[in-house]
Write an enzyme that holds these catalytic residues in place. Structure first.
Site, PDB file in Angstrom:
ATOM      1  N   PHE A 185      75.537  59.910  47.829  1.00  0.00           N
ATOM      2  CA  PHE A 185      75.085  59.332  49.100  1.00  0.00           C
ATOM      3  C   PHE A 185      74.821  57.857  48.818  1.00  0.00           C
ATOM      4  CE2 PHE A 185      71.516  58.377  52.032  1.00  0.00           C
ATOM      5  CZ  PHE A 185      71.904  59.007  53.206  1.00  0.00           C
ATOM      6  N   TRP A 211      71.742  51.960  42.658  1.00  0.00           N
ATOM      7  CA  TRP A 211      70.879  53.137  42.514  1.00  0.00           C
ATOM      8  C   TRP A 211      71.551  54.387  43.082  1.00  0.00           C
ATOM      9  CZ3 TRP A 211      67.283  52.234  39.205  1.00  0.00           C
ATOM     10  CH2 TRP A 211      66.643  51.001  39.160  1.00  0.00           C
ATOM     11  N   ILE A 212      72.849  54.493  42.902  1.00  0.00           N
ATOM     12  CA  ILE A 212      73.542  55.631  43.501  1.00  0.00           C
ATOM     13  C   ILE A 212      73.556  56.817  42.550  1.00  0.00           C
ATOM     14  CG2 ILE A 212      75.674  56.413  44.623  1.00  0.00           C
ATOM     15  CD1 ILE A 212      73.937  54.114  46.044  1.00  0.00           C
ATOM     16  N   ARG A 221      64.243  65.111  53.358  1.00  0.00           N
ATOM     17  CA  ARG A 221      63.040  64.445  52.845  1.00  0.00           C
ATOM     18  C   ARG A 221      61.967  65.442  52.392  1.00  0.00           C
ATOM     19  NH1 ARG A 221      62.525  60.236  56.483  1.00  0.00           N
ATOM     20  NH2 ARG A 221      63.778  59.008  55.059  1.00  0.00           N
ATOM     21  N   GLU A 248      64.388  57.808  48.577  1.00  0.00           N
ATOM     22  CA  GLU A 248      64.414  58.429  49.913  1.00  0.00           C
ATOM     23  C   GLU A 248      63.197  58.006  50.738  1.00  0.00           C
ATOM     24  OE1 GLU A 248      65.829  62.453  50.333  1.00  0.00           O
ATOM     25  OE2 GLU A 248      66.820  62.326  48.388  1.00  0.00           O
ATOM     26  N   GLY A 249      62.850  56.726  50.617  1.00  0.00           N
ATOM     27  CA  GLY A 249      61.717  56.173  51.356  1.00  0.00           C
ATOM     28  C   GLY A 249      60.473  56.173  50.488  1.00  0.00           C
TER      29      GLY A 249
HETATM   30  C1  LIG Z   1      66.064  57.433  40.557  1.00  0.00           C
HETATM   31  C2  LIG Z   1      66.580  56.855  41.836  1.00  0.00           C
HETATM   32  C3  LIG Z   1      67.623  57.471  42.509  1.00  0.00           C
HETATM   33  C4  LIG Z   1      68.148  56.922  43.696  1.00  0.00           C
HETATM   34  N1  LIG Z   1      69.220  57.506  44.312  1.00  0.00           N
HETATM   35  C5  LIG Z   1      69.763  56.907  45.399  1.00  0.00           C
HETATM   36  C6  LIG Z   1      70.955  57.431  46.019  1.00  0.00           C
HETATM   37  O1  LIG Z   1      71.506  58.457  45.576  1.00  0.00           O
HETATM   38  N2  LIG Z   1      71.481  56.768  47.087  1.00  0.00           N
HETATM   39  C7  LIG Z   1      70.919  55.634  47.592  1.00  0.00           C
HETATM   40  O2  LIG Z   1      71.465  55.094  48.556  1.00  0.00           O
HETATM   41  N3  LIG Z   1      69.790  55.117  47.040  1.00  0.00           N
HETATM   42  C8  LIG Z   1      69.208  55.717  45.965  1.00  0.00           C
HETATM   43  N4  LIG Z   1      68.078  55.191  45.389  1.00  0.00           N
HETATM   44  C9  LIG Z   1      67.514  53.970  45.933  1.00  0.00           C
HETATM   45  C10 LIG Z   1      66.179  54.163  46.611  1.00  0.00           C
HETATM   46  O3  LIG Z   1      66.322  54.841  47.833  1.00  0.00           O
HETATM   47  C11 LIG Z   1      65.539  52.784  46.715  1.00  0.00           C
HETATM   48  O4  LIG Z   1      65.147  52.416  45.406  1.00  0.00           O
HETATM   49  C12 LIG Z   1      64.349  52.776  47.652  1.00  0.00           C
HETATM   50  O5  LIG Z   1      64.764  52.929  48.981  1.00  0.00           O
HETATM   51  C13 LIG Z   1      63.552  51.481  47.522  1.00  0.00           C
HETATM   52  O6  LIG Z   1      64.403  50.379  47.615  1.00  0.00           O
HETATM   53  P1  LIG Z   1      64.305  49.208  46.514  1.00  0.00           P
HETATM   54  O7  LIG Z   1      64.390  49.828  45.174  1.00  0.00           O
HETATM   55  O8  LIG Z   1      65.298  48.176  46.858  1.00  0.00           O
HETATM   56  O9  LIG Z   1      62.850  48.652  46.665  1.00  0.00           O
HETATM   57  P2  LIG Z   1      62.355  47.631  47.818  1.00  0.00           P
HETATM   58  O10 LIG Z   1      62.987  47.933  49.113  1.00  0.00           O
HETATM   59  O11 LIG Z   1      62.450  46.263  47.254  1.00  0.00           O
HETATM   60  O12 LIG Z   1      60.844  48.046  47.938  1.00  0.00           O
HETATM   61  C14 LIG Z   1      59.927  47.845  46.845  1.00  0.00           C
HETATM   62  C15 LIG Z   1      58.563  48.328  47.246  1.00  0.00           C
HETATM   63  O13 LIG Z   1      58.080  47.588  48.352  1.00  0.00           O
HETATM   64  C16 LIG Z   1      57.228  48.383  49.119  1.00  0.00           C
HETATM   65  N5  LIG Z   1      57.729  48.431  50.505  1.00  0.00           N
HETATM   66  C17 LIG Z   1      59.018  48.402  50.915  1.00  0.00           C
HETATM   67  N6  LIG Z   1      59.098  48.488  52.253  1.00  0.00           N
HETATM   68  C18 LIG Z   1      57.836  48.569  52.714  1.00  0.00           C
HETATM   69  C19 LIG Z   1      57.250  48.680  54.001  1.00  0.00           C
HETATM   70  N7  LIG Z   1      58.001  48.739  55.113  1.00  0.00           N
HETATM   71  N8  LIG Z   1      55.900  48.726  54.096  1.00  0.00           N
HETATM   72  C20 LIG Z   1      55.142  48.666  52.978  1.00  0.00           C
HETATM   73  N9  LIG Z   1      55.631  48.576  51.731  1.00  0.00           N
HETATM   74  C21 LIG Z   1      56.954  48.542  51.592  1.00  0.00           C
HETATM   75  C22 LIG Z   1      57.222  49.783  48.472  1.00  0.00           C
HETATM   76  O14 LIG Z   1      56.132  49.891  47.578  1.00  0.00           O
HETATM   77  C23 LIG Z   1      58.513  49.784  47.695  1.00  0.00           C
HETATM   78  O15 LIG Z   1      58.514  50.702  46.617  1.00  0.00           O
HETATM   79  C24 LIG Z   1      67.555  55.743  44.211  1.00  0.00           C
HETATM   80  C25 LIG Z   1      66.487  55.146  43.553  1.00  0.00           C
HETATM   81  C26 LIG Z   1      65.998  55.674  42.370  1.00  0.00           C
HETATM   82  C27 LIG Z   1      64.848  54.987  41.666  1.00  0.00           C
END
Ligand SMILES: Cc1cc2nc3c(=O)[nH]c(=O)nc-3n(C[C@H](O)[C@H](O)[C@H](O)COP(=O)(O)OP(=O)(O)OC[C@H]3O[C@@H](n4cnc5c(N)ncnc54)[C@H](O)[C@@H]3O)c2cc1C
Length: 384
Positions: A126, A159-160, A244, A365-366
């Site tokens: 995904f 991060w896929i 979720r 996933e959020g």
């Molecule tokens: C092990 C792992 C597996 C993953 N697998 C997938 C996958 O299969 N497919 C995929 O598409 N993605 C995947 N992801 C990505 C994952 O969904 C993102 O890491 C996640 O959505 C956070 O995005 P970011 O890392 O860019 O952090 P950012 O968006 O930079 O956010 C960093 C931090 O800011 C804070 N923050 C962000 N938004 C808000 C808000 N609105 N209000 C308050 N605080 C906030 C939170 O503390 C957050 O952790 C994976 C990530 C990991 C670590």
């Protein structure tokens, strides 16, 4: 001894209890020695095995099941996570990766891919997140431009999960029908497409297959489009909404394993002439762990039951389940490490492994912070 009394809760039917028992026997026989060094090989093997033995049939509707049963998904994730984090990951990604096709795909797309993801023949991924748009999904910049009777994708995803080993990626890209969230679409891209490049394999604290992937002039035919142009955000959110609560279920499985390890340790380890568990402060930790586990289970299975009972959206219930269960599991596992003393941080000890496994669930996933925003908006909209 595992407390299975929760299976008597009104959320469950006899078929759920039977499945839980069967899966427990299967997990005991198959998950004792999963290799956590070569996680790509382990994932491939586990997807094939979970497929062969029928467990992946539950990841997408089809065959005898006309609709996804979220309680079944949650029970399977909880059980697999309790035995092995990679087994849970392998199972979960087949559901999430195939989700956009099973919920929003047309008959031809469903017929082409779901039998393969359900049998373990095709590994699914995904692909939503990008380097500059994690939580800020509407800011996706991967482009999909029309080209003759197809589309050409350019951009990067990161991060896929299953990146590098997947046979099929559901990719969200900008088609530009409107600014922001309304200008995204979802596409099926085969792992064998030569214009899908693995830019980086990402190592994390609890290893599993993860990659940054790049699309360079990557052509897909028109029938790779899932739903209509502009529906990508709805498809991504609708899929995540269903799965979720099952992230919460995986966290619950990790927490239950930590609890079982701790209860055994507290009975076996003697300090000051008596079992560790006789110390009242240790009992206090154990009581807190038990309460958090039950509260997490109630929220997870409430959300799953609500979805199975026909609720159109379970945004609030699923967000509460994911938020609480993942945060509670982190606290439960931290207490387990504490009660294990030095052994709790010994590399390879089950609670040390759980300590690493749980962390990412509070982010993907959020993130927890995002779930709080979702819950606050949902309760405000409901007027409560
Ligand atoms: C092990 C792992 C597996 C993953 N697998 C997938 C996958 O299969 N497919 C995929 O598409 N993605 C995947 N992801 C990505 C994952 O969904 C993102 O890491 C996640 O959505 C956070 O995005 P970011 O890392 O860019 O952090 P950012 O968006 O930079 O956010 C960093 C931090 O800011 C804070 N923050 C962000 N938004 C808000 C808000 N609105 N209000 C308050 N605080 C906030 C939170 O503390 C957050 O952790 C994976 C990530 C990991 C670590």
């Amino acid at each position: 001894m595992l407390d299975k009394s929760f299976l008597g809760w009104p959320f469950f039917e006899e078929r759920h209890r039977a499945l839980a028992e069967k899966l427990e026997t299967w997990a005991n026989a198959n998950l004792a020695a999963v290799d956590h060094d070569d996680v790509e090989a382990s994932c491939r093997k586990l997807v094939a095995l979970l497929g062969k033995d029928g467990w992946l049939q539950h990841t997408a509707p089809g065959g005898k099941e006309a609709q996804l049963d979220v309680r079944t998904l949650a029970l399977i994730r909880e059980t697999l996570a309790r035995h092995d984090g990679i087994a849970d990951f392998a199972f979960a990604m087949q559901g999430l990766g195939a989700g956009p096709i099973s919920f929003f795909g047309n008959d031809a797309q469903r017929a082409a891919w779901l039998p393969k993801t359900r049998s373990g023949e095709a590994i699914a991924a995904f692909a939503l997140t990008e380097p500059a748009s994690g939580s800020d999904v509407a800011n996706i910049s991967t482009m999909a431009r029309r080209d003759g009777d197809g589309f050409v994708l350019d951009g990067e995803k990161t991060w896929i999960s299953n990146g590098g080993i997947a046979d099929i990626y559901v990719v969200f890209a900008r088609t530009g029908e409107a600014p922001g969230a309304k200008g995204l679409s979802a596409f099926i891209v085969e792992g064998s497409n030569p214009r899908l490049k693995i830019a980086e394999r990402i190592a994390v604290i609890a290893p599993h297959p993860l990659a940054r992937i790049r699309f360079e002039n990557c052509r897909v035919s028109a029938d790779a489009l899932i739903g209509k142009p502009g529906e990508g955000f709805k498809i991504a959110m609708g899929t995540l909404d269903v799965f979720r609560a099952t992230v919460g279920a995986a966290a619950l499985g990790f927490a239950r394993r930590a609890f079982a390890e701790t209860a055994a340790r507290a009975a076996k380890r003697h300090l000051f002439g008596a079992p560790l568990g006789n110390l009242q402060m240790v009992q206090g930790h154990i009581a807190d762990m038990a309460v958090e586990i039950d509260a997490a289970a109630l929220l997870v299975y409430r959300a799953a039951w609500a979805k199975d009972s026909g609720a159109a959206r379970v945004t609030r219930e699923a967000a509460m389940a994911k938020l609480y269960a993942t945060e509670a599991a982190q606290r439960v596992i931290d207490a387990a490490v504490q009660i294990h003393g030095g052994d709790g941080v010994r590399a390879g000890h089950p609670v040390e492994n759980l300590y690493r496994e749980i962390r990412a669930l509070r982010i993907y996933e959020g993130a927890s912070d995002v779930q709080k925003v979702v819950i606050a908006r949902a309760v405000a909209a409901a007027g409560s």
